[in-house]
Design an enzyme around this catalytic site. Sequence first.
Site, short mmCIF file in Angstrom:
data_model
loop_
_atom_site.label_atom_id
_atom_site.label_comp_id
_atom_site.label_asym_id
_atom_site.label_seq_id
_atom_site.Cartn_x
_atom_site.Cartn_y
_atom_site.Cartn_z
N ASN A 93 0.85 -1.19 0.00
CA ASN A 93 0.00 0.00 0.00
C ASN A 93 0.88 1.24 0.00
O ASN A 93 1.48 1.58 1.02
CB ASN A 93 -0.91 -0.02 1.24
N HIS A 116 -9.60 0.97 5.29
CA HIS A 116 -8.31 1.22 5.93
C HIS A 116 -8.50 2.17 7.11
O HIS A 116 -9.34 3.07 7.07
CB HIS A 116 -7.33 1.81 4.92
N GLY A 124 2.95 2.48 11.24
CA GLY A 124 3.90 3.57 11.08
C GLY A 124 4.65 3.96 12.34
O GLY A 124 5.39 4.93 12.33
N SER A 154 3.67 -1.81 10.57
CA SER A 154 5.13 -1.77 10.75
C SER A 154 5.80 -3.09 10.34
O SER A 154 6.71 -3.58 11.01
CB SER A 154 5.49 -1.41 12.19
#
Length: 260
Positions: A10, A102, A178, A218
């Site tokens: 993505n 999402h 993230g 992550s």
Amino acid sequence: MSRTPFIAGNWKMNLDHLQAIALVQKVAWALKDARHDASEVEVAVFPPFTDLRSVQTLISADKIPLGLGAQDVSPHESGAYTGDVSARFLAKLDAQYVIVGHSERRAGHGETDEVVSAKSVAAQAAGIVPVICVGETAEDLEEHGAAAIPAAQLRAAIADLPDGAEFVVAYEPVWAIGTGNAATPEQAQEVCRALRDVLREACGDDTADATRVLYGGSVSSQNVAAYMRQADVDGALVGGASIKADEFSRIVQFKKHVAV
């Protein structure tokens, strides 16, 4: 049942169409050098809307073994919906997949379970496989415990899909996206197993056994192998690492890694 592992990249809102071409070429070269077998691990990229035509043309012309997906889709087929993109339009671009629900869409655009369900139905009706994202915040986790919120989101998302519809489920703990603080493989397995139980209850054994459940949050080349060793984790929804050609290709090659 054997499920083909699926690594989905993505790109989020990164890379213009020229940068997209360059990235796909680099990924293709890296996977070719690594003698990647697309029958063993399926790989797809999910560029921004403005990059889709360029990426589709390159994949088709050079016969690159990459699937193509979009990052979002409208619940509507056509009409006065400025800024929306129809699943029918995406299908004409040979998009095989589309991400729905999402966490960034849920949080930033107020998408509800009902909207996610409608988008899933719209994608499936156009012949596109929805990648249905579910997950929880740190607050959700503390208040409701592991898997409760993702399981409820999944039940809502698939409620109106026809029997036998194909879809992919992606578990993305919001608290890990993230941040570099990925869920442990055991945490991912616990939730992915619970999601498969939801599928078994709602859709039956055949769908539960065939549907791929991904982990996202992550993901890196250093931790992907450990996730992929879990019984109910069938792949990864990769974010930031997917726009780094070398790192993404290493993630795809997880079978060569030793988990750390």
